[in-house]
Every structure is written in C-alpha cells, then in structure tokens.
Design a protein around this motif. Structure first.
Motif, PDB file in Angstrom:
ATOM      1  N   GLU A  56       0.916  -1.326   0.041  1.00 11.24           N
ATOM      2  CA  GLU A  56      -0.031  -0.061   0.078  1.00 11.24           C
ATOM      3  C   GLU A  56       0.749   1.237   0.048  1.00 11.24           C
ATOM      4  OE1 GLU A  56      -3.651   2.134   2.768  1.00 11.24           O
ATOM      5  OE2 GLU A  56      -2.880   0.150   3.010  1.00 11.24           O
ATOM      6  N   ALA A  57       2.132   1.222   0.636  1.00  9.59           N
ATOM      7  CA  ALA A  57       2.920   2.414   0.678  1.00  9.59           C
ATOM      8  C   ALA A  57       3.458   2.707  -0.652  1.00  9.59           C
ATOM      9  CB  ALA A  57       4.045   2.229   1.756  1.00  9.59           C
ATOM     10  N   ALA A  58       3.960   1.704  -1.449  1.00  9.10           N
ATOM     11  CA  ALA A  58       4.407   1.795  -2.714  1.00  9.10           C
ATOM     12  C   ALA A  58       3.359   2.348  -3.486  1.00  9.10           C
ATOM     13  CB  ALA A  58       5.159   0.468  -3.125  1.00  9.10           C
ATOM     14  N   PHE A  59       2.167   1.905  -3.607  1.00  6.81           N
ATOM     15  CA  PHE A  59       1.209   2.478  -4.420  1.00  6.81           C
ATOM     16  C   PHE A  59       0.591   3.561  -4.194  1.00  6.81           C
ATOM     17  CE2 PHE A  59      -3.604   3.337  -4.723  1.00  6.81           C
ATOM     18  CZ  PHE A  59      -3.717   2.805  -5.873  1.00  6.81           C
ATOM     19  N   THR A  60       0.868   4.138  -2.749  1.00  9.84           N
ATOM     20  CA  THR A  60       0.459   5.799  -2.393  1.00  9.84           C
ATOM     21  C   THR A  60       1.551   6.590  -3.050  1.00  9.84           C
ATOM     22  OG1 THR A  60      -0.608   4.897  -0.528  1.00  9.84           O
ATOM     23  CG2 THR A  60       0.274   7.135  -0.532  1.00  9.84           C
ATOM     24  N   ARG A  61       3.024   6.111  -2.868  1.00 14.69           N
ATOM     25  CA  ARG A  61       4.114   6.717  -3.369  1.00 14.69           C
ATOM     26  C   ARG A  61       3.991   7.170  -4.774  1.00 14.69           C
ATOM     27  NH1 ARG A  61       7.098   3.656   0.533  1.00 14.69           N
ATOM     28  NH2 ARG A  61       7.753   2.373  -1.341  1.00 14.69           N
ATOM     29  N   GLU A  62       3.677   5.935  -5.528  1.00 10.80           N
ATOM     30  CA  GLU A  62       3.807   6.000  -6.990  1.00 10.80           C
ATOM     31  C   GLU A  62       2.615   6.800  -7.576  1.00 10.80           C
ATOM     32  OE1 GLU A  62       5.401   3.326 -10.721  1.00 10.80           O
ATOM     33  OE2 GLU A  62       4.456   2.310  -8.910  1.00 10.80           O
ATOM     34  N   SER A  63       1.188   6.557  -6.748  1.00 11.54           N
ATOM     35  CA  SER A  63       0.032   7.403  -7.299  1.00 11.54           C
ATOM     36  C   SER A  63       0.564   8.972  -7.117  1.00 11.54           C
ATOM     37  CB  SER A  63      -0.951   7.116  -6.584  1.00 11.54           C
ATOM     38  OG  SER A  63      -1.330   5.595  -6.624  1.00 11.54           O
ATOM     39  N   LEU A  64       0.845   9.266  -5.914  1.00 11.55           N
ATOM     40  CA  LEU A  64       1.115  10.707  -5.769  1.00 11.55           C
ATOM     41  C   LEU A  64       2.421  11.263  -6.773  1.00 11.55           C
ATOM     42  CD1 LEU A  64       1.115  10.843  -1.731  1.00 11.55           C
ATOM     43  CD2 LEU A  64      -0.520  11.824  -3.467  1.00 11.55           C
ATOM     44  N   ALA A  65       3.072  10.350  -6.845  1.00 14.48           N
ATOM     45  CA  ALA A  65       4.256  10.812  -7.822  1.00 14.48           C
ATOM     46  C   ALA A  65       3.534  11.199  -9.268  1.00 14.48           C
ATOM     47  CB  ALA A  65       5.381   9.579  -7.930  1.00 14.48           C
ATOM     48  N   ALA A  67       0.721  11.934 -10.019  1.00 14.25           N
ATOM     49  CA  ALA A  67       0.051  13.103  -9.807  1.00 14.25           C
ATOM     50  C   ALA A  67       0.380  14.398  -9.778  1.00 14.25           C
ATOM     51  CB  ALA A  67      -1.055  12.686  -8.762  1.00 14.25           C
ATOM     52  N   SER A  68       1.647  14.329  -9.216  1.00  7.40           N
ATOM     53  CA  SER A  68       2.410  15.689  -8.861  1.00  7.40           C
ATOM     54  C   SER A  68       3.733  15.966  -9.606  1.00  7.40           C
ATOM     55  CB  SER A  68       2.509  15.883  -7.212  1.00  7.40           C
ATOM     56  OG  SER A  68       3.330  14.619  -6.887  1.00  7.40           O
ATOM     57  N   ALA A  69       4.513  15.079  -9.520  1.00 10.27           N
ATOM     58  CA  ALA A  69       6.109  15.339  -9.771  1.00 10.27           C
ATOM     59  C   ALA A  69       6.311  14.950 -11.084  1.00 10.27           C
ATOM     60  CB  ALA A  69       6.883  14.853  -8.825  1.00 10.27           C
ATOM     61  N   LEU A  81      -0.242   8.487 -15.865  1.00 12.68           N
ATOM     62  CA  LEU A  81      -1.295   7.461 -14.999  1.00 12.68           C
ATOM     63  C   LEU A  81      -2.685   7.824 -15.606  1.00 12.68           C
ATOM     64  CD1 LEU A  81      -1.764   5.674 -12.599  1.00 12.68           C
ATOM     65  CD2 LEU A  81      -2.008   7.916 -11.353  1.00 12.68           C
ATOM     66  N   LEU A  82      -3.136   6.574 -15.985  1.00 16.49           N
ATOM     67  CA  LEU A  82      -4.507   6.792 -16.687  1.00 16.49           C
ATOM     68  C   LEU A  82      -5.849   6.582 -15.730  1.00 16.49           C
ATOM     69  CD1 LEU A  82      -4.220   4.795 -19.834  1.00 16.49           C
ATOM     70  CD2 LEU A  82      -4.103   7.465 -19.618  1.00 16.49           C
ATOM     71  N   ASP A  83      -5.433   5.582 -14.710  1.00 12.65           N
ATOM     72  CA  ASP A  83      -6.381   5.162 -13.580  1.00 12.65           C
ATOM     73  C   ASP A  83      -5.822   4.618 -12.702  1.00 12.65           C
ATOM     74  OD1 ASP A  83      -8.719   5.046 -12.489  1.00 12.65           O
ATOM     75  OD2 ASP A  83      -9.895   4.227 -13.968  1.00 12.65           O
ATOM     76  N   SER A  84      -6.401   4.392 -11.373  1.00 18.16           N
ATOM     77  CA  SER A  84      -5.773   3.563 -10.365  1.00 18.16           C
ATOM     78  C   SER A  84      -6.799   2.995  -9.668  1.00 18.16           C
ATOM     79  CB  SER A  84      -4.967   4.490  -9.402  1.00 18.16           C
ATOM     80  OG  SER A  84      -5.781   5.428  -8.769  1.00 18.16           O
ATOM     81  N   THR A 122      16.623  13.855 -13.923  1.00 21.58           N
ATOM     82  CA  THR A 122      16.825  13.814 -12.335  1.00 21.58           C
ATOM     83  C   THR A 122      16.522  15.118 -11.876  1.00 21.58           C
ATOM     84  OG1 THR A 122      18.028  11.955 -12.684  1.00 21.58           O
ATOM     85  CG2 THR A 122      18.185  13.104 -10.515  1.00 21.58           C
ATOM     86  N   ALA A 123      17.171  16.296 -12.432  1.00 24.38           N
ATOM     87  CA  ALA A 123      17.128  17.791 -11.900  1.00 24.38           C
ATOM     88  C   ALA A 123      15.856  18.323 -11.986  1.00 24.38           C
ATOM     89  CB  ALA A 123      18.002  18.417 -12.758  1.00 24.38           C
ATOM     90  N   ARG A 124      14.885  17.770 -12.988  1.00 21.74           N
ATOM     91  CA  ARG A 124      13.641  18.239 -13.216  1.00 21.74           C
ATOM     92  C   ARG A 124      12.914  17.727 -12.060  1.00 21.74           C
ATOM     93  NH1 ARG A 124      12.212  17.515 -19.330  1.00 21.74           N
ATOM     94  NH2 ARG A 124      13.820  18.930 -20.449  1.00 21.74           N
ATOM     95  N   LEU A 125      13.214  16.260 -11.982  1.00 20.02           N
ATOM     96  CA  LEU A 125      12.111  15.570 -10.720  1.00 20.02           C
ATOM     97  C   LEU A 125      12.514  16.189  -9.293  1.00 20.02           C
ATOM     98  CD1 LEU A 125      10.424  13.165 -10.712  1.00 20.02           C
ATOM     99  CD2 LEU A 125      12.171  11.767 -10.050  1.00 20.02           C
ATOM    100  N   HIS A 126      13.544  16.348  -9.053  1.00 20.96           N
ATOM    101  CA  HIS A 126      14.176  17.039  -7.750  1.00 20.96           C
ATOM    102  C   HIS A 126      13.524  18.365  -7.587  1.00 20.96           C
ATOM    103  CE1 HIS A 126      18.008  14.464  -7.345  1.00 20.96           C
ATOM    104  NE2 HIS A 126      16.719  13.545  -7.454  1.00 20.96           N
ATOM    105  N   GLN A 127      13.172  19.097  -8.633  1.00 17.83           N
ATOM    106  CA  GLN A 127      12.780  20.395  -8.388  1.00 17.83           C
ATOM    107  C   GLN A 127      11.174  20.568  -8.687  1.00 17.83           C
ATOM    108  OE1 GLN A 127      15.013  22.371 -11.625  1.00 17.83           O
ATOM    109  NE2 GLN A 127      17.015  21.990 -10.658  1.00 17.83           N
ATOM    110  N   ALA A 128      10.777  19.363  -8.460  1.00 14.16           N
ATOM    111  CA  ALA A 128       9.142  19.588  -9.079  1.00 14.16           C
ATOM    112  C   ALA A 128       8.460  19.734  -7.709  1.00 14.16           C
ATOM    113  CB  ALA A 128       8.636  18.124  -9.647  1.00 14.16           C
TER     114      ALA A 128
END
Length: 298
Positions: A56-65, A67-69, A81-84, A122-128
């Motif tokens: 569940e923790a991995a699912f939450t981390r990846e879903s948030l990633a 959606a945002s970064a 991400l099309l759906d979860s 990687t820099a873009r991701l870190h600055q997201a």
C-alpha cells in the motif's frame, strides 16, 4: 524473470473497462519477486501497462508521484497515469517508447547522451514542487534513518564482512549522522539504468524514466547511490555527462554523504543479496566495499 506471473482476473477486467479488450497480455515484470507488471495491447496496436504495487505504501508513493512530480519531466519522458484501483493496488499507465538502458547495446557516445539526459530529468524531478513542512522534516531525518539500519544490515550479513569492513561501515554510519543540511527534493528512489528507457531514431535519442514506487521527498543525493555503485564505477565519463545535464555539482556535504551512503548500501547488499539468491546485488555490495577498503586503507 523468476517465473510466470499471471495478470489477476479482476485487475484485467478493471483495465479493460477503461481501455477496451486487450488482444495480448505480456508479463513485463522485473526479475525481483515483488515486481508485477504486464503489458496490454489493444487491437489497434496501442500498448498500455498495468502495475500491481507490492504494498500500500508503494502504491501511495507512486500514485502521488504521477499526480504531482512526474508531469514535470515533460511529454514522453515518463508514463502517464490513466487510472488507479486502490483495492487492487493497481495502476494503469501509458507506454513510452524505448528499451531499458540496462538491456541495450550502446556506443560510448550513446551512453554519454543517456547519462546527460538522465541528469537533466533527475534535476527536473528533484525540483518538482516545494518540499516543506512535514515532508522537509522527514527528508532532513533521512540520513539518520539510513544510519540506524546499518547495524541491522551488519547483523544479517554476519561474517560476509570482515572485522575491518564492519568497522568501516559503522564509521560511515556515524559520519552520515553528522552531515549538515543538504538540498532536498522529490527523488526517484531507484534511479538507475534498469528504470531508464532509451529511444533511438529521434535525433540524438530520447530518454524516459519509469517505476516511481520509491519516489518521495528526500535528500537529493540519495538518488545517486545506484549510479555511484554501478555505471559510474565502470566509466567516470558517464558521471561527468550526468552532472553536465544535472546542472550543478554536489556540495561538499553531499559528496561526503554519498560516500557514506554507498558504504551503507554495500552492507545492505551483502545482507540482502545472498539471502535472496541475488548474485547481482551481492556482487554490487562486494565491489563497492572492496573499493572503499582500498581507498580508506591503502
């Protein structure tokens, strides 16, 4: 791959409700047992991926990633991400072109281009987005958390490490606790060639990143451990190309932190690899530790 993994019937039904019928389903999992990924292809030839998260923790981390970064990486630089499906811990993702860098035969020039683009992404991701509040507090406590695990790794590894090697690891664990404030950001968490896809035929080539289940706010330098213990050891020019794309050099504190982190990663590899019959992870840990011992005790 370690063996066939069938796409669960309920997950397939859910994905087809969103996409339409799948003509072919292919197991696309990594070799590690926790990896559960399938490629679905529709009758029109369009491909998608279904991933069932290991926790569940991995699912939450990846879903948030996603959606945002991840959108900050740019079009075609990562899946969308099309759906979860939280009940099944399932993610439905678009496909991005390319083949895993780890499995590709490349020229030296292509390898440098890959690492330069990897540094930029990687820099873009870190600055997201800003890392503040509770996330910053957790990020700033990350080094202590890694250091706390060192003794557990050493206990599990047992006599796979000699007394001098154990002392070296403990020394770097204590050193990591003393590192000052370093830049934090949204890291990939498993930033290495097995999660990079390289697509030829578009000018100089194009890189995309995949697999964000370990993404989180953390010290930015933690995203470099897999590179420092892998491809950069074989070819320092790749490291230089990465930092050219990354846009900055590491601070003195980050450089020392990276050395500490590689030592603790080696201990973790030597604890985990033999217990899970993974010669690649075991060899990575042994190689890193041997190098550190030669450099610290010439």
């Amino acid at each position: 791959m370690s063996g066939p993994k069938s796409l669960p019937t309920g997950v397939k039904r859910w994905a087809e409700q969103r996409l339409g019928p799948a003509v072919t389903v292919r197991n696309a999992s990594h070799e590690r047992p926790s990896s559960r990924v399938w490629e679905l292809e529709r009758g029109d030839g369009v491909r998608f991926y279904v991933k069932v998260s290991p926790s569940e923790a991995a699912f939450t981390r990846e879903s948030l990633a996603y959606a945002s970064a991840v959108p900050r990486l740019g079009h075609g630089r990562a899946p969308r991400l099309l759906d979860s499906h939280a009940g099944e811990l399932a993610l439905l993702l678009t496909a991005v072109p390319g083949t895993p860098v780890k499995a590709s035969h490349m020229t030296a020039g292509e390898q440098l281009a890959v690492h330069r683009q990897a540094g930029r992404l990687t820099a873009r991701l870190h600055q997201a987005g800003e890392v503040g509040g509770e996330a910053r507090a957790v990020s700033e406590a990350a080094f202590a958390a890694v250091a706390d695990r060192a003794q557990t790794h050493l206990a599990r590894a047992g006599d796979r490490l000699g007394p001098d090697e154990q002392q070296l690891v403990r020394g770097y664990a204590e050193g990591l606790r003393g590192v000052g404030r370093v830049p934090v950001g949204f890291i990939h968490g498993d930033n290495q060639p097995r999660n990079w896809l390289w697509s030829r035929g578009e000018g100089a080539g194009r890189l995309a990143l995949v697999d964000f289940e370990r993404s989180r706010p953390a010290p930015a330098v933690q995203d470099l451990v897999g590179l420092a213990t892998g491809p950069w050891l074989d070819d320092p020019d790749r490291m230089q190309a990465f930092f050219l794309g990354f846009g900055r050099r590491l601070t003195e504190d980050e450089r020392y932190a990276l050395r500490c982190l590689t030592a603790l990663d080696a201990a973790g590899c030597l604890a985990w690899g033999p217990d899970h019959d993974d010669p690649f992870v075991t060899a990575r840990g042994r190689r890193t530790l041997d190098l550190l011992m030669r450099e610290d005790h010439p």
